[in-house]
Design an enzyme around this catalytic site. Structure first.
Site, PDB file in Angstrom:
ATOM      1  N   ARG A   1       0.840  -1.203   0.000  1.00  0.00           N
ATOM      2  CA  ARG A   1       0.000   0.000   0.000  1.00  0.00           C
ATOM      3  C   ARG A   1       0.878   1.258   0.000  1.00  0.00           C
ATOM      4  NH1 ARG A   1      -3.598  -1.459   5.152  1.00  0.00           N
ATOM      5  NH2 ARG A   1      -1.615  -2.426   5.690  1.00  0.00           N
TER       6      ARG A   1
ATOM      7  N   LYS B   1       2.340   1.821   7.231  1.00  0.00           N
ATOM      8  CA  LYS B   1       2.721   0.992   8.387  1.00  0.00           C
ATOM      9  C   LYS B   1       3.715   1.736   9.272  1.00  0.00           C
ATOM     10  CE  LYS B   1       1.540  -2.734   8.959  1.00  0.00           C
ATOM     11  NZ  LYS B   1       0.315  -3.182   9.670  1.00  0.00           N
TER      12      LYS B   1
ATOM     13  N   TYR C   1      -0.358   4.162  10.505  1.00  0.00           N
ATOM     14  CA  TYR C   1      -0.719   3.152  11.506  1.00  0.00           C
ATOM     15  C   TYR C   1       0.520   2.916  12.359  1.00  0.00           C
ATOM     16  CZ  TYR C   1      -4.972   1.785   8.967  1.00  0.00           C
ATOM     17  OH  TYR C   1      -6.203   1.781   8.374  1.00  0.00           O
TER      18      TYR C   1
ATOM     19  N   HIS D   1       0.348   1.293  16.109  1.00  0.00           N
ATOM     20  CA  HIS D   1       0.187   0.144  17.019  1.00  0.00           C
ATOM     21  C   HIS D   1       1.352   0.037  18.006  1.00  0.00           C
ATOM     22  CE1 HIS D   1      -3.322  -1.380  14.948  1.00  0.00           C
ATOM     23  NE2 HIS D   1      -2.713  -1.202  13.795  1.00  0.00           N
TER      24      HIS D   1
ATOM     25  N   GLU E   1      -4.844   4.511  13.914  1.00  0.00           N
ATOM     26  CA  GLU E   1      -5.778   3.630  14.615  1.00  0.00           C
ATOM     27  C   GLU E   1      -6.348   4.229  15.900  1.00  0.00           C
ATOM     28  OE1 GLU E   1      -2.541   3.055  14.379  1.00  0.00           O
ATOM     29  OE2 GLU E   1      -1.746   2.563  16.360  1.00  0.00           O
TER      30      GLU E   1
ATOM     31  N   SER F   1     -25.405 -14.453  20.848  1.00  0.00           N
ATOM     32  CA  SER F   1     -24.185 -15.228  21.058  1.00  0.00           C
ATOM     33  C   SER F   1     -24.085 -15.721  22.500  1.00  0.00           C
ATOM     34  CB  SER F   1     -22.977 -14.334  20.735  1.00  0.00           C
ATOM     35  OG  SER F   1     -21.790 -15.036  20.901  1.00  0.00           O
TER      36      SER F   1
ATOM     37  N   LEU G   1     -14.971  -8.307  18.498  1.00  0.00           N
ATOM     38  CA  LEU G   1     -14.033  -7.332  19.050  1.00  0.00           C
ATOM     39  C   LEU G   1     -14.592  -6.800  20.358  1.00  0.00           C
ATOM     40  CD1 LEU G   1     -11.492  -5.494  18.788  1.00  0.00           C
ATOM     41  CD2 LEU G   1     -12.960  -3.810  17.700  1.00  0.00           C
TER      42      LEU G   1
ATOM     43  N   ALA H   1     -10.190 -11.912  13.738  1.00  0.00           N
ATOM     44  CA  ALA H   1      -9.822 -11.252  15.003  1.00  0.00           C
ATOM     45  C   ALA H   1      -8.407 -11.615  15.474  1.00  0.00           C
ATOM     46  CB  ALA H   1     -10.843 -11.604  16.079  1.00  0.00           C
ATOM     47  N   ILE H   2      -7.644 -12.263  14.619  1.00  0.00           N
ATOM     48  CA  ILE H   2      -6.300 -12.711  15.000  1.00  0.00           C
ATOM     49  C   ILE H   2      -5.400 -11.538  15.385  1.00  0.00           C
ATOM     50  CG2 ILE H   2      -5.432 -12.750  12.594  1.00  0.00           C
ATOM     51  CD1 ILE H   2      -4.549 -15.246  15.395  1.00  0.00           C
ATOM     52  N   ASP H   3      -5.666 -10.349  14.811  1.00  0.00           N
ATOM     53  CA  ASP H   3      -4.803  -9.211  15.184  1.00  0.00           C
ATOM     54  C   ASP H   3      -5.031  -8.777  16.628  1.00  0.00           C
ATOM     55  OD1 ASP H   3      -7.311  -8.173  14.651  1.00  0.00           O
ATOM     56  OD2 ASP H   3      -6.539  -6.314  13.775  1.00  0.00           O
TER      57      ASP H   3
ATOM     58  N   VAL I   1      -4.533 -14.891   8.899  1.00  0.00           N
ATOM     59  CA  VAL I   1      -3.624 -13.856   8.395  1.00  0.00           C
ATOM     60  C   VAL I   1      -3.915 -12.535   9.118  1.00  0.00           C
ATOM     61  CG1 VAL I   1      -2.921 -12.544   6.355  1.00  0.00           C
ATOM     62  CG2 VAL I   1      -3.403 -14.999   6.164  1.00  0.00           C
TER      63      VAL I   1
ATOM     64  N   ASN J   1      -2.747  -9.452   8.530  1.00  0.00           N
ATOM     65  CA  ASN J   1      -2.905  -8.220   7.725  1.00  0.00           C
ATOM     66  C   ASN J   1      -3.607  -8.556   6.418  1.00  0.00           C
ATOM     67  OD1 ASN J   1      -0.728  -9.656   6.665  1.00  0.00           O
ATOM     68  ND2 ASN J   1       0.247  -7.808   5.857  1.00  0.00           N
TER      69      ASN J   1
HETATM   70  N1  LIG Z   1      -6.932  -9.789  10.265  1.00  0.00           N
HETATM   71  C1  LIG Z   1      -7.051  -8.600   9.700  1.00  0.00           C
HETATM   72  O1  LIG Z   1      -6.402  -8.288   8.703  1.00  0.00           O
HETATM   73  C2  LIG Z   1      -8.029  -7.621  10.274  1.00  0.00           C
HETATM   74  C3  LIG Z   1      -8.371  -6.466   9.547  1.00  0.00           C
HETATM   75  C4  LIG Z   1      -9.340  -5.605  10.093  1.00  0.00           C
HETATM   76  C5  LIG Z   1      -9.904  -5.879  11.350  1.00  0.00           C
HETATM   77  N2  LIG Z   1      -9.506  -7.011  12.028  1.00  0.00           N
HETATM   78  C6  LIG Z   1     -10.076  -7.382  13.341  1.00  0.00           C
HETATM   79  O2  LIG Z   1     -11.381  -7.916  13.197  1.00  0.00           O
HETATM   80  C7  LIG Z   1     -12.034  -7.833  14.462  1.00  0.00           C
HETATM   81  C8  LIG Z   1     -13.435  -7.269  14.287  1.00  0.00           C
HETATM   82  O3  LIG Z   1     -13.332  -5.898  13.913  1.00  0.00           O
HETATM   83  P1  LIG Z   1     -14.622  -4.995  13.622  1.00  0.00           P
HETATM   84  O4  LIG Z   1     -14.125  -3.745  12.979  1.00  0.00           O
HETATM   85  O5  LIG Z   1     -15.659  -5.787  12.945  1.00  0.00           O
HETATM   86  O6  LIG Z   1     -15.102  -4.642  15.099  1.00  0.00           O
HETATM   87  P2  LIG Z   1     -16.562  -4.146  15.512  1.00  0.00           P
HETATM   88  O7  LIG Z   1     -16.419  -3.501  16.823  1.00  0.00           O
HETATM   89  O8  LIG Z   1     -17.176  -3.386  14.386  1.00  0.00           O
HETATM   90  O9  LIG Z   1     -17.400  -5.496  15.663  1.00  0.00           O
HETATM   91  C9  LIG Z   1     -17.185  -6.448  16.670  1.00  0.00           C
HETATM   92  C10 LIG Z   1     -18.514  -7.072  17.016  1.00  0.00           C
HETATM   93  O10 LIG Z   1     -18.278  -8.182  17.867  1.00  0.00           O
HETATM   94  C11 LIG Z   1     -19.389  -8.251  18.743  1.00  0.00           C
HETATM   95  N3  LIG Z   1     -19.066  -9.121  19.858  1.00  0.00           N
HETATM   96  C12 LIG Z   1     -18.302  -8.872  20.956  1.00  0.00           C
HETATM   97  N4  LIG Z   1     -18.251  -9.952  21.747  1.00  0.00           N
HETATM   98  C13 LIG Z   1     -19.000 -10.920  21.133  1.00  0.00           C
HETATM   99  C14 LIG Z   1     -19.334 -12.254  21.453  1.00  0.00           C
HETATM  100  N5  LIG Z   1     -18.899 -12.820  22.570  1.00  0.00           N
HETATM  101  N6  LIG Z   1     -20.095 -12.941  20.568  1.00  0.00           N
HETATM  102  C15 LIG Z   1     -20.546 -12.373  19.433  1.00  0.00           C
HETATM  103  N7  LIG Z   1     -20.271 -11.100  19.094  1.00  0.00           N
HETATM  104  C16 LIG Z   1     -19.499 -10.386  19.935  1.00  0.00           C
HETATM  105  C17 LIG Z   1     -19.651  -6.803  19.120  1.00  0.00           C
HETATM  106  O11 LIG Z   1     -20.946  -6.610  19.652  1.00  0.00           O
HETATM  107  C18 LIG Z   1     -19.446  -6.116  17.755  1.00  0.00           C
HETATM  108  O12 LIG Z   1     -20.672  -5.978  17.045  1.00  0.00           O
HETATM  109  C19 LIG Z   1     -11.122  -6.958  15.331  1.00  0.00           C
HETATM  110  O13 LIG Z   1     -10.334  -7.803  16.155  1.00  0.00           O
HETATM  111  C20 LIG Z   1     -10.257  -6.262  14.321  1.00  0.00           C
HETATM  112  O14 LIG Z   1      -9.020  -5.853  14.885  1.00  0.00           O
HETATM  113  C21 LIG Z   1      -8.584  -7.854  11.511  1.00  0.00           C
END
Ligand SMILES: NC(=O)c1ccc[n+]([C@@H]2O[C@H](COP(=O)([O-])OP(=O)(O)OC[C@H]3O[C@@H](n4cnc5c(N)ncnc54)[C@H](O)[C@@H]3O)[C@@H](O)[C@H]2O)c1
Length: 374
Positions: free
Chosen positions: A15, A74, A93, A95, A117, A219, A239, A267-269, A297, A299
């Site tokens: 990027r 980054k 970003y 972190h 962030e 949930s 999250l 949610a691995i990050d 993955v 990122n």
């Molecule tokens: N791997 C990657 O490249 C990458 C990229 C972007 C975001 N992410 C990650 O993805 C994850 C989600 O991000 P987001 O922007 O959607 O966050 P968000 O806050 O928009 O959504 C998270 C949702 O999870 C729900 N939640 C919390 N606890 C729960 C449970 N026990 N059961 C069910 N739902 C529950 C919340 O109510 C919320 O609606 C974060 O960890 C974020 O850092 C990873």
């Protein structure tokens, strides 16, 4: 103001922090934009595209030494630490709560570091993280569909099925930005989608915008145990802001899942939402535990730089324009969203969570500015 755009040197990062369209806006507003040679190539922006927009192309030294405001994607890596300096504002970003050496390098250098962030609205939204969640969510359904194919080691099921043959079942845990976007793409591919969410308000909203096309369930551990047994593809998208992801998927649950089903843990990050999740890379994205293929993955948006660069700069540009127009200090004083983005200024750490993570002294931004640090 002189605005530099650095080329990313972190492995696998394609990027760039500004598009030619963004450069054009800044040049039209009277600023000088200098872009490091070949900085945009990974996102399909050749140097000539920036030159046509009125920017100049420079060397890595030109960009880092001459800029007042330096744009990156980054966080700086160790090779870039010697380039950090007083008088420079870095917008990227960062972190740094997870990176003590970088925090110390930023503090020691006297630079002003504003983290994408932690730019935060009054309502707690993170506008510069949201587009990456949209992209990762959409990619998660694609990656899941891909790894469900037999040659990739998957069960060998087509997400949408065909006439007369049932579609695959997709379970999305967490219906936020990632989960909604995962559901949209899985639905578009014809899958049968269930979302587990904890917030009733969020579920009401999802029901409205998805017009009842997904099953929305509260949930709980019991509900997850039931639903995960039937899923061909499970997507982890929970999250809890500011915390590690809860380990909702246990190793025991994996033993009840379908053989060669796929689990994409977006949610691995934040540590991942399964006991068995560990970060992987685009080069080697999956591993198998208890017969379940894990895609973890950290990122994901890095795989689609053409989309990610544009989505990122769409949201960063208004802040960049404000920083350029007012200068860093006046801009952060005028805009509380930008103020929350300031992590380090004049050798002081102004973001509390970073101080807690590293046991470093915390200086509120207002106090740092009052002391005339910038
Ligand atoms: N791997 C990657 O490249 C990458 C990229 C972007 C975001 N992410 C990650 O993805 C994850 C989600 O991000 P987001 O922007 O959607 O966050 P968000 O806050 O928009 O959504 C998270 C949702 O999870 C729900 N939640 C919390 N606890 C729960 C449970 N026990 N059961 C069910 N739902 C529950 C919340 O109510 C919320 O609606 C974060 O960890 C974020 O850092 C990873």
């Amino acid at each position: 103001m002189r605005i530099g755009v650095a080329k990313e040197i972190k492995p696998q990062e394609y990027r760039v922090a500004l598009t030619p369209a963004g450069a054009r806006e800044l040049v039209q507003a009277g600023h000088d934009v200098v872009v490091e040679a070949r900085a945009g190539v990974g996102s399909a922006f050749p140097d000539e595209a920036f030159e046509r927009a009125g920017a100049t192309i420079g060397s890595v030294d030109d960009v880092w030494t001459e800029a007042d405001l330096l744009l990156k994607v980054k966080e700086p890596i160790a090779a870039e630490y010697p380039r950090l300096r007083e008088g420079l504002t870095l917008f990227t970003y960062l972190h740094i709560a997870a990176d003590e050496p970088l925090t110390r390098a930023l503090v020691d250098s006297g630079i002003t570091a504003i983290a994408y962030e932690t730019v935060e609205t009054d309502r707690g939204a993170l506008p510069l993280l949201a587009p990456m969640s949209e992209i990762a969510g959409r990619l998660s359904a694609q990656a899941g569909a891909d790894h469900l194919e037999k040659p990739k080691g998957g069960r060998g099921i087509l997400l949408g099925g065909v006439a007369g043959v049932a579609p695959a079942r997709v379970l999305v845990i967490g219906g936020g930005m990632v989960g909604y976007n995962a559901a949209v793409i899985a639905l578009g591919m014809g899958a049968q989608v269930t979302i587990l969410e904890r917030s009733v308000d969020r579920m009401r909203f999802l029901e409205q915008i998805l017009s009842g096309r997904v099953q929305l369930l509260m949930s709980s551990a019991l509900q997850l145990e039931e639903a995960i047994k039937d899923a061909d593809l499970t997507i982890g998208a929970v999250l809890i802001p500011g915390a590690l992801a809860p380990k909702l998927v246990t190793r025991e649950m994996l033993t009840t899942m379908k053989e060669s089903s796929v689990f994409v843990d977006v949610a691995i990050d934040q540590g991942g939402c399964a006991e068995t999740s560990r970060p992987t890379t685009h080069d080697d994205p999956v591993y198998t535990v208890e017969g379940v293929i894990h895609y973890c993955v950290a990122n994901m948006p890095g795989a689609v730089p053409i989309t990610s660069t544009r989505a990122l700069t769409n949201v960063t540009l208004p802040y960049i324009e404000q920083l350029a127009e007012l200068g860093t200090v006046a801009a952060v004083q005028a805009n509380p969203e930008l103020a929350r983005g300031v992590n380090v200024i004049g050798g002081k750490v102004t973001y509390e969570a970073v101080c807690e993570a590293h046991g470093m002294p915390y200086t509120p931004l207002t106090a740092a500015l009052a002391a005339g640090v910038a």
